[in-house]
Write an enzyme that holds these catalytic residues in place. Sequence first.
Site, PDB file in Angstrom:
ATOM      1  N   CYS A 153       0.835  -1.203   0.000  1.00 34.20           N
ATOM      2  CA  CYS A 153       0.000   0.000   0.000  1.00 34.20           C
ATOM      3  C   CYS A 153       0.867   1.250   0.000  1.00 34.20           C
ATOM      4  CB  CYS A 153      -0.932  -0.026   1.211  1.00 34.20           C
ATOM      5  SG  CYS A 153      -2.068   1.379   1.223  1.00 34.20           S
ATOM      6  N   CYS A 156      -0.550   4.243   1.925  1.00 31.51           N
ATOM      7  CA  CYS A 156      -0.433   4.075   3.370  1.00 31.51           C
ATOM      8  C   CYS A 156       1.007   4.272   3.837  1.00 31.51           C
ATOM      9  CB  CYS A 156      -0.855   2.666   3.787  1.00 31.51           C
ATOM     10  SG  CYS A 156      -2.363   2.085   3.024  1.00 31.51           S
ATOM     11  N   ASP A 157       1.949   3.699   3.111  1.00 29.52           N
ATOM     12  CA  ASP A 157       3.310   3.598   3.645  1.00 29.52           C
ATOM     13  C   ASP A 157       4.347   4.470   2.939  1.00 29.52           C
ATOM     14  OD1 ASP A 157       2.370   1.759   5.445  1.00 29.52           O
ATOM     15  OD2 ASP A 157       2.925   0.013   4.253  1.00 29.52           O
TER      16      ASP A 157
HETATM   17  C1  LIG Z   1       0.308  -3.276   4.516  1.00 29.28           C
HETATM   18  C2  LIG Z   1      -0.918  -2.387   4.614  1.00 29.28           C
HETATM   19  C3  LIG Z   1      -0.788  -1.166   5.234  1.00 29.28           C
HETATM   20  C4  LIG Z   1      -1.896  -0.327   5.326  1.00 29.28           C
HETATM   21  N1  LIG Z   1      -1.739   0.884   5.941  1.00 29.28           N
HETATM   22  C5  LIG Z   1      -2.795   1.729   6.003  1.00 29.28           C
HETATM   23  C6  LIG Z   1      -2.652   3.010   6.615  1.00 29.28           C
HETATM   24  O1  LIG Z   1      -1.565   3.381   7.083  1.00 29.28           O
HETATM   25  N2  LIG Z   1      -3.738   3.818   6.650  1.00 29.28           N
HETATM   26  C7  LIG Z   1      -4.954   3.433   6.116  1.00 29.28           C
HETATM   27  O2  LIG Z   1      -5.918   4.203   6.193  1.00 29.28           O
HETATM   28  N3  LIG Z   1      -5.103   2.229   5.526  1.00 29.28           N
HETATM   29  C8  LIG Z   1      -4.062   1.383   5.452  1.00 29.28           C
HETATM   30  N4  LIG Z   1      -4.210   0.169   4.836  1.00 29.28           N
HETATM   31  C9  LIG Z   1      -5.518  -0.176   4.252  1.00 29.28           C
HETATM   32  C10 LIG Z   1      -6.486  -0.584   5.364  1.00 29.28           C
HETATM   33  O3  LIG Z   1      -5.861  -1.549   6.188  1.00 29.28           O
HETATM   34  C11 LIG Z   1      -7.767  -1.138   4.770  1.00 29.28           C
HETATM   35  O4  LIG Z   1      -8.315  -0.190   3.878  1.00 29.28           O
HETATM   36  C12 LIG Z   1      -8.791  -1.437   5.877  1.00 29.28           C
HETATM   37  O5  LIG Z   1      -8.247  -2.307   6.837  1.00 29.28           O
HETATM   38  C13 LIG Z   1     -10.067  -2.048   5.287  1.00 29.28           C
HETATM   39  O6  LIG Z   1     -10.926  -2.299   6.336  1.00 29.28           O
HETATM   40  P1  LIG Z   1     -12.145  -3.303   6.241  1.00 29.28           P
HETATM   41  O7  LIG Z   1     -12.869  -3.127   7.522  1.00 29.28           O
HETATM   42  O8  LIG Z   1     -12.884  -3.093   4.997  1.00 29.28           O
HETATM   43  O9  LIG Z   1     -11.560  -4.779   6.171  1.00 29.28           O
HETATM   44  P2  LIG Z   1     -10.238  -5.514   6.626  1.00 29.28           P
HETATM   45  O10 LIG Z   1      -9.344  -4.657   7.412  1.00 29.28           O
HETATM   46  O11 LIG Z   1      -9.693  -6.161   5.416  1.00 29.28           O
HETATM   47  O12 LIG Z   1     -10.781  -6.631   7.630  1.00 29.28           O
HETATM   48  C14 LIG Z   1     -11.631  -7.640   7.235  1.00 29.28           C
HETATM   49  C15 LIG Z   1     -11.465  -8.831   8.167  1.00 29.28           C
HETATM   50  O13 LIG Z   1     -12.697  -9.546   8.227  1.00 29.28           O
HETATM   51  C16 LIG Z   1     -12.439 -10.877   8.602  1.00 29.28           C
HETATM   52  N5  LIG Z   1     -13.137 -11.803   7.699  1.00 29.28           N
HETATM   53  C17 LIG Z   1     -12.914 -12.006   6.376  1.00 29.28           C
HETATM   54  N6  LIG Z   1     -13.724 -12.983   5.911  1.00 29.28           N
HETATM   55  C18 LIG Z   1     -14.455 -13.398   6.965  1.00 29.28           C
HETATM   56  C19 LIG Z   1     -15.460 -14.380   7.134  1.00 29.28           C
HETATM   57  N7  LIG Z   1     -15.887 -15.151   6.121  1.00 29.28           N
HETATM   58  N8  LIG Z   1     -15.993 -14.570   8.363  1.00 29.28           N
HETATM   59  C20 LIG Z   1     -15.600 -13.799   9.415  1.00 29.28           C
HETATM   60  N9  LIG Z   1     -14.644 -12.849   9.305  1.00 29.28           N
HETATM   61  C21 LIG Z   1     -14.087 -12.662   8.107  1.00 29.28           C
HETATM   62  C22 LIG Z   1     -10.954 -11.115   8.493  1.00 29.28           C
HETATM   63  O14 LIG Z   1     -10.388 -11.142   9.777  1.00 29.28           O
HETATM   64  C23 LIG Z   1     -10.489  -9.901   7.702  1.00 29.28           C
HETATM   65  O15 LIG Z   1      -9.153  -9.595   7.993  1.00 29.28           O
HETATM   66  C24 LIG Z   1      -3.138  -0.719   4.771  1.00 29.28           C
HETATM   67  C25 LIG Z   1      -3.269  -1.969   4.165  1.00 29.28           C
HETATM   68  C26 LIG Z   1      -2.174  -2.805   4.082  1.00 29.28           C
HETATM   69  C27 LIG Z   1      -2.311  -4.143   3.424  1.00 29.28           C
END
Ligand SMILES: Cc1cc2nc3c(=O)[nH]c(=O)nc-3n(C[C@H](O)[C@H](O)[C@H](O)COP(=O)(O)OP(=O)(O)OC[C@H]3O[C@@H](n4cnc5c(N)ncnc54)[C@H](O)[C@@H]3O)c2cc1C
Length: 361
Positions: A179, A182-183
Site C-alpha cells: 500500500c 499508506c506507507d
Molecule cells: C500493509 C498495509 C498497510 C496499510 N496501511 C494503512 C494506513 O496506514 N492507513 C490506512 O488508512 N489504511 C491502510 N491500509 C488499508 C487498510 O488496512 C484497509 O483499507 C482497511 O483495513 C479495510 O478495512 P475493512 O474493515 O474493509 O476490512 P479488513 O481490514 O480487510 O478486515 C476484514 C477482516 O474480516 C475478517 N473476515 C474475512 N472474511 C471473513 C469471514 N468469512 N468470516 C468472518 N470474518 C471474516 C478477516 O479477519 C479480515 O481480515 C493498509 C493496508 C495494508 C495491506
Amino acid sequence: MAGTSGKSTHPGSLSVVIIGSGPAAWAAAIYAARANLRPLVIEGAVTEENRLKGTLPLGQLALTTEVENYPGYAAGGLAEYLDSAIDADRRKYMPPHGGHGISGPELMELMRQQAVNFGTEILTDDVVEVNFRKRPFELTCLEGRRLKSQSVIVATGARANYLGLPSEERFKNQGVSACAVCDGALPRFRNRPLVVVGGGDSAMEESTFLSKFASTVYLVHRRDAFRASKIMADRVLANKKIQVKWNSIVDEVLGSDEQGVTGVRVRSTVDKAKHEELAVSGYFAAIGHTPNTDFLGGQLELTEKRYIKWTTPARTYTSVEGVFAAGDVADDYYRQAITAAGSGCMAALDAERWLASKGFH
Ligand SMILES: Cc1cc2nc3c(=O)[nH]c(=O)nc-3n(C[C@H](O)[C@H](O)[C@H](O)COP(=O)(O)OP(=O)(O)OC[C@H]3O[C@@H](n4cnc5c(N)ncnc54)[C@H](O)[C@@H]3O)c2cc1C
C-alpha cells in the site's frame, strides 16, 4: 460461544450480525450497539489458513506498523492511554507501544474495545456459508455454529495479493508493503530507490504516488507491455523518476534483520539465466487485491472483480434487501481505514433504518 466477549444473550434470531473485524466492522458495531441493536460481530477465526492469507481477526490494518493518516492520532506517546483503554487480557499480547503515534494493531484493538464497551458481542470464527434466500437470514460458521439474523452487514475486506515469496513474508513491515498511499511517506522510503511489482492500473498508481518520495522507482513487469489503461501507463512512461524493467520478475527480496529490505533480485522472463540485483529500500507489491467474498456463494451481486456491488449510490445496500456491505469488500478504489470506517457507520445507520421500517427492534 468460542472466543466471545461474553455469553450469547441471543439464542434465537439476532437483529444485526456484522461479519468482519476491520475498521468497517468495528465502526458498524459501535453505531449499531449505541442504537441498542445488540450487534454480534463474527470477527474471523484464528487459523493457520487465515494467517497465511492475511485475514486474521482485526483485518488488514493490524498487519502494518505505523498508521500516520487516521485522523485523531497525531505523533506522541499513547502507552498509558492504551494501558487504560484496552482490556488487560488482550493488552498483554500486544506489541510494545513504539512511542510514535499509533500502530495498526493498537488502532484496531481500540476500535474493538470501543465496540465491546457499548455491548457488542463477538464470536471468533469464520462465516463459511450464508443463506440469504431465507428470512431471517442464516449464517453457518467454521466450527459448525448456525445463527439467524434479520439483517447482516458484510465487512470482510479484501486482502492484498503478494507474489508468495518467503522473502516477501520475512520483510513485511521492514520494507515490504502492498500500500503506497499508506506507507510511501514513511521515513524509510523517502529519497531512496524503491521497487514496485505489477503492470495494471494499481501498479501505475502506486509507482506514480511513490515517485513523489523516492529517489527512483523501478517498476518491474513480467511482460513487454502494461495491462493498465493507456492514460495511466503514459503518465508512468513520462515520469523521469520511474524506470520500467520490462519482461522481468522479482524472484527474491534481499535484506537483513537489522536493515530490512536492501534490494531485490530481478530475473528476465525471456532469458531465465539473466538476472540483476537492484539496491532498494522498499518493495511494493501492486498486483491487486482479492475481496473476501467466496463464502457468499454467489448470493449477493458482485462486480467483475468480485467485490460486493452497492446497488444504490451513496448507500450501503446490496442486491438483497436487509444485507448491507461496508469497507474494502465493496470498495476497490479508496481502500483506506478511514473510508472503511466511514462506510461501516453508513451500513449501521442503513441497517437500523431498514430494521425500523420493517418493525424489527
Ligand atoms: C500493509 C498495509 C498497510 C496499510 N496501511 C494503512 C494506513 O496506514 N492507513 C490506512 O488508512 N489504511 C491502510 N491500509 C488499508 C487498510 O488496512 C484497509 O483499507 C482497511 O483495513 C479495510 O478495512 P475493512 O474493515 O474493509 O476490512 P479488513 O481490514 O480487510 O478486515 C476484514 C477482516 O474480516 C475478517 N473476515 C474475512 N472474511 C471473513 C469471514 N468469512 N468470516 C468472518 N470474518 C471474516 C478477516 O479477519 C479480515 O481480515 C493498509 C493496508 C495494508 C495491506
